[in-house]
Design a protein around this motif. Structure first.
Motif, mmCIF file in Angstrom:
data_model
loop_
_atom_site.group_PDB
_atom_site.id
_atom_site.type_symbol
_atom_site.label_atom_id
_atom_site.label_comp_id
_atom_site.label_asym_id
_atom_site.label_seq_id
_atom_site.Cartn_x
_atom_site.Cartn_y
_atom_site.Cartn_z
ATOM 1 N N MET A 186 -46.678 98.744 -33.299
ATOM 2 C CA MET A 186 -46.519 98.250 -31.930
ATOM 3 C C MET A 186 -47.415 99.047 -30.988
ATOM 4 O O MET A 186 -47.415 100.265 -30.995
ATOM 5 N N ASN A 238 -54.321 86.747 -28.077
ATOM 6 C CA ASN A 238 -53.320 86.474 -27.040
ATOM 7 C C ASN A 238 -52.495 87.708 -26.705
ATOM 8 O O ASN A 238 -51.360 87.585 -26.229
ATOM 9 N N VAL A 239 -53.052 88.893 -26.914
ATOM 10 C CA VAL A 239 -52.301 90.133 -26.696
ATOM 11 C C VAL A 239 -51.723 90.194 -25.289
ATOM 12 O O VAL A 239 -50.546 90.509 -25.092
ATOM 13 N N LYS A 240 -52.549 89.883 -24.290
ATOM 14 C CA LYS A 240 -52.095 90.021 -22.898
ATOM 15 C C LYS A 240 -50.992 89.030 -22.534
ATOM 16 O O LYS A 240 -50.323 89.198 -21.510
ATOM 17 N N ASP A 241 -50.783 88.006 -23.361
ATOM 18 C CA ASP A 241 -49.680 87.069 -23.108
ATOM 19 C C ASP A 241 -48.327 87.685 -23.474
ATOM 20 O O ASP A 241 -47.288 87.183 -23.052
ATOM 21 N N PHE A 242 -48.365 88.750 -24.270
ATOM 22 C CA PHE A 242 -47.117 89.350 -24.754
ATOM 23 C C PHE A 242 -46.916 90.795 -24.258
ATOM 24 O O PHE A 242 -45.802 91.171 -23.908
ATOM 25 N N TYR A 243 -47.991 91.565 -24.267
ATOM 26 C CA TYR A 243 -47.880 92.978 -23.888
ATOM 27 C C TYR A 243 -48.355 93.160 -22.449
ATOM 28 O O TYR A 243 -49.356 92.559 -22.066
ATOM 29 N N GLN A 296 -45.047 92.967 -21.548
ATOM 30 C CA GLN A 296 -43.723 92.369 -21.316
ATOM 31 C C GLN A 296 -42.806 92.563 -22.517
ATOM 32 O O GLN A 296 -41.594 92.750 -22.358
ATOM 33 N N THR A 297 -43.385 92.486 -23.721
ATOM 34 C CA THR A 297 -42.590 92.649 -24.941
ATOM 35 C C THR A 297 -43.343 93.563 -25.906
ATOM 36 O O THR A 297 -44.531 93.843 -25.723
ATOM 37 N N ASP A 298 -42.654 94.011 -26.943
ATOM 38 C CA ASP A 298 -43.302 94.783 -27.999
ATOM 39 C C ASP A 298 -44.276 93.875 -28.741
ATOM 40 O O ASP A 298 -43.988 92.701 -28.989
ATOM 41 N N TYR A 299 -45.432 94.423 -29.105
ATOM 42 C CA TYR A 299 -46.455 93.612 -29.755
ATOM 43 C C TYR A 299 -47.095 94.402 -30.884
ATOM 44 O O TYR A 299 -47.568 95.527 -30.678
ATOM 45 N N TYR A 326 -50.105 94.867 -33.360
ATOM 46 C CA TYR A 326 -51.526 94.504 -33.356
ATOM 47 C C TYR A 326 -52.026 94.315 -34.785
ATOM 48 O O TYR A 326 -52.625 95.198 -35.397
#
Length: 219
Positions: A161, A183-188, A190-193, A195
Motif C-alpha cells: 500500500m 487510475n491511482v489518483k482516483d483511489f489514493y 481517499q483509500t488504501d491503494y 501499487y
C-alpha cells in the motif's frame, strides 16, 4: 578463505531461478489454467468466466505471483550485498561480522544491506565506500537495484500500500510520479491503494540485477 566466485554462486543461482520462474514456469502455469475449464454449473462460470486462468487474472493472482518474485528478488539483492561485503572484509560468518562492527557504534547494522537512503548516511552505499572502497552507485543499474529494494520493502512492510514516502522515493529516484500512473489518483489518498504496477518491469529488473552483480563481482 573461500574465493568470491564460490561465495557469490548461490546469488547467481537464485537470480536465475527467479528468472526461470518468471519466463518459464509462469507461462506454463497459465497455459495449464487456461486448459482447465470451469464447469457450467459452477458459480464462477455464471460470472462469465470460462477457464481457471480467467479467474486467476480476475483476482490478480497473476500479478501477486509476480509480487512474490519481486520480493524474493529484493531479498536476494540484500543477501548478495551482504555476502560480497563480508568477502571483501575477510569475514566468513555472521559472528565475525557482528564482532567486526561491535566497536563501530555509529553503524546501525540491522537492515543496512537494504538501506540505501538515510539522513545520517548510515546506509549500504556509505558502508561500501568506507570499508571496502567501492562506490556502488558507479555500477551500472545501481538505480534499478535501489528501485527494486524500495518496492520490495513496501510490499513486505506495508503490504504494497502506497504512502507519501514511497511516492516521493520513487519519484526522486526514477522521475515517475505514481499519482499519474493509471487510475491511482482516483483511489489514493481517499483509500488504501496497492501499487501493483511495480511488477510491470519484473523481467527487466531481474536481468539488470544479474548484470549489476556480474559487474560488482569483478571489482
Amino acid at each position: 578463505m573461500e574465493n568470491l566466485n564460490n561465495r557469490m554462486s548461490f546469488i547467481f543461482e537464485e537470480l536465475n531461478r527467479i528468472k526461470d520462474i518468471q519466463i518459464g514456469v509462469k507461462p506454463i502455469l497459465e497455459e495449464a489454467l487456461e486448459q482447465k475449464k470451469i464447469p457450467n454449473e459452477h458459480d464462477l462460470y455464471k460470472l462469465g468466466l470460462e477457464s481457471y486462468n480467467d479467474y486467476w487474472k480476475l483476482t490478480k493472482s497473476d500479478v501477486f505471483f509476480e509480487v512474490s518474485l519481486l520480493v524474493r528478488l529484493g531479498s536476494v539483492i540484500e543477501h548478495g550485498l551482504r555476502v560480497y561485503f563480508m568477502h571483501k572484509s575477510n569475514l566468513t560468518n555472521t559472528a565475525e561480522r557482528e564482532l567486526f562492527f561491535k566497536d563501530k557504534k555509529e553503524i546501525k547494522l540491522n537492515g543496512i544491506f537494504q538501506r540505501w537512503k538515510s539522513v545520517d548516511e548510515n546506509n549500504v552505499a556509505e558502508l561500501f565506500i568506507n570499508y571496502v572502497g567501492i562506490k556502488l552507485e558507479d555500477i551500472k543499474f545501481c538505480n534499478v537495484i535501489k528501485e527494486i529494494v524500495i518496492h520490495r520493502n513496501q510490499f513486505v512492510h506495508k503490504l504494497g500500500m502506497i504512502d507519501e514516502k514511497y511516492i516521493n522515493n520513487i519519484n526522486e529516484l526514477t522521475g515517475v510520479n505514481i499519482m499519474e500512473v493509471g487510475n491511482v489518483k482516483d483511489f489514493y489518498p481517499q483509500t488504501d491503494y496497492i501499487y501493483l504496477a511495480a511488477t510491470e518491469n519484473l523481467e527487466e529488473y531481474i536481468n539488470n540485477t544479474i548484470s549489476f552483480f556480474e559487474e560488482l563481482t569483478i571489482k
